[in-house]
Design a protein around this motif. Structure first.
Motif, short mmCIF file in Angstrom:
data_model
loop_
_atom_site.label_atom_id
_atom_site.label_comp_id
_atom_site.label_asym_id
_atom_site.label_seq_id
_atom_site.Cartn_x
_atom_site.Cartn_y
_atom_site.Cartn_z
N ARG A 292 11.44 8.14 1.76
CA ARG A 292 10.99 9.49 1.42
C ARG A 292 12.17 10.45 1.30
O ARG A 292 12.22 11.28 0.39
N ALA B 122 2.30 14.38 0.79
CA ALA B 122 3.25 13.30 0.46
C ALA B 122 3.87 12.72 1.73
O ALA B 122 5.08 12.53 1.81
N GLY C 213 3.33 9.65 3.15
CA GLY C 213 3.82 8.30 2.85
C GLY C 213 3.70 7.31 3.99
O GLY C 213 4.25 6.20 3.89
N THR D 137 2.91 8.86 -3.46
CA THR D 137 2.01 8.28 -2.47
C THR D 137 0.61 8.87 -2.70
O THR D 137 0.43 9.74 -3.55
N ARG E 67 8.90 14.22 -5.15
CA ARG E 67 7.85 13.51 -4.42
C ARG E 67 6.48 13.99 -4.87
O ARG E 67 6.23 15.20 -4.95
N ASP F 122 9.85 3.97 5.90
CA ASP F 122 9.14 4.95 5.10
C ASP F 122 9.84 6.31 5.09
O ASP F 122 9.93 6.97 4.06
N GLU G 228 2.18 13.60 -4.46
CA GLU G 228 0.99 13.11 -3.78
C GLU G 228 -0.16 13.13 -4.78
O GLU G 228 -0.57 14.20 -5.24
N TYR H 185 9.13 9.45 -6.52
CA TYR H 185 8.47 8.83 -5.37
C TYR H 185 7.03 9.34 -5.39
O TYR H 185 6.78 10.51 -5.70
N PHE I 275 3.91 3.94 0.12
CA PHE I 275 4.75 4.74 -0.77
C PHE I 275 5.11 3.91 -1.98
O PHE I 275 5.08 2.67 -1.94
#
Length: 282
Positions: free
Chosen positions: A187, A157, A159, A127, A195, A183, A197, A125, A163
């Motif tokens: 997440r 992160a 989101g 973002t 996750r 969202d 960022e 994942y 995302f």
């Protein structure tokens, strides 16, 4: 500018309802992307709009074609963000997918960085780095000044409004369930170590005015509670620091005005339950 045949695709999905004032700026920020390693396919799922969202979006179709990209504007007759996301997912070609709110703007490097981060078979994942847009109202400026310092936000992160997942990550869930907070749901399908960022920013507008802040914050809290009730096992993936007494005191001393505005909203949301209608607050 086309990236040529055979280039990998990145699918980007926007659920939009009555967004005629925002969808143009969102699509232009996509056209401004520094993207050379993939082709972009955009799906704007316009659901039960009563304004000119569809007409505005369609004016960008030729501009996307000029870059060798595709802009698909879908007519989704039933209102609701989750319904719109599922409708767009059904016609998406898969691979890396980015889910974007219509009022968000992306910095030029963002899609390239998301693609690089997610170009793997490992479920992930990703973002961008959230940047709150300058607020117009005093109360929203004060609220945002405190909100951006909360451990949940500082932990990265977030989101909110943006995302993305790769193909292996998208396999973590089937259709989007009929819940308030899509969202948060996505997440929490991923552990903190799954996750990412990326450094590039996206501009996310916070809702304006005390009444709207209360209304939207009430709905956000209800969305988190709904997930806790229906998907309790997902909470183990949160991995965010909690707001303890020491942190509360630090925030109060550092920003007393912002703290008081945030506290007023926090108390007010508990005076009345939220509805299930998708709330934008504008």
């Amino acid at each position: 500018m086309s990236t040529g045949q055979g280039a990998p695709k990145l699918d980007l999905i926007i659920a939009a309802r009555n967004e005629e004032s925002y969808i143009g700026g969102c699509l232009q920020s996509l056209l401004d992307q520094d993207a050379k390693s993939f082709t972009l396919q955009v799906f704007v799922a316009v659901n039960a709009s009563t304004d000119k969202t569809t007409e505005v979006a369609l004016t960008y179709k030729e501009k996307f074609q000029a870059r060798g990209w595709a802009l698909n504007v879908l007519d989704v007759p039933v209102a609701g963000k989750v319904n719109a996301l599922n409708a767009a997912d059904q016609v998406s070609s898969g691979g890396i997918r980015v889910y974007l709110d219509a009022d968000v703007r992306l910095k030029a490097e963002l899609l390239r960085q998301l693609h690089a981060a997610l170009d793997t078979d490992v479920p992930l994942y990703a973002t961008g780095t959230l940047q709150v847009a300058p607020a117009q109202s005093w109360v929203t400026r004060q609220y945002a000044s405190l909100w951006t310092q909360l451990p949940f936000v500082k932990g990265g992160a977030v989101g909110a409004g943006l995302f993305a997942v790769n193909s292996a990550g998208r396999a973590r869930w089937a259709e989007f369930p009929n819940i308030i907070s899509d969202d948060t749901f996505v997440r929490l399908c991923f552990r903190p170590d799954e996750r990412i960022e990326v450094p590039a920013c996206y501009i996310w507008p916070m809702i304006e005015g005390l009444r709207n802040l209360i209304r939207v914050r009430r709905r956000q809290d209800a969305g988190v509670e709904e997930i806790a009730q229906n998907y309790p096992d997902m909470l183990k993936n949160e991995g965010k620091a909690t707001l303890g007494k020491g942190e509360l005191l630090r925030l109060l001393l550092k920003n007393p005005v912002g703290f008081c505005v945030y506290a007023v909203v926090h108390v007010a949301v508990r005076l009345r339950p939220a509805s299930k209608e998708w709330t934008r607050g504008r």
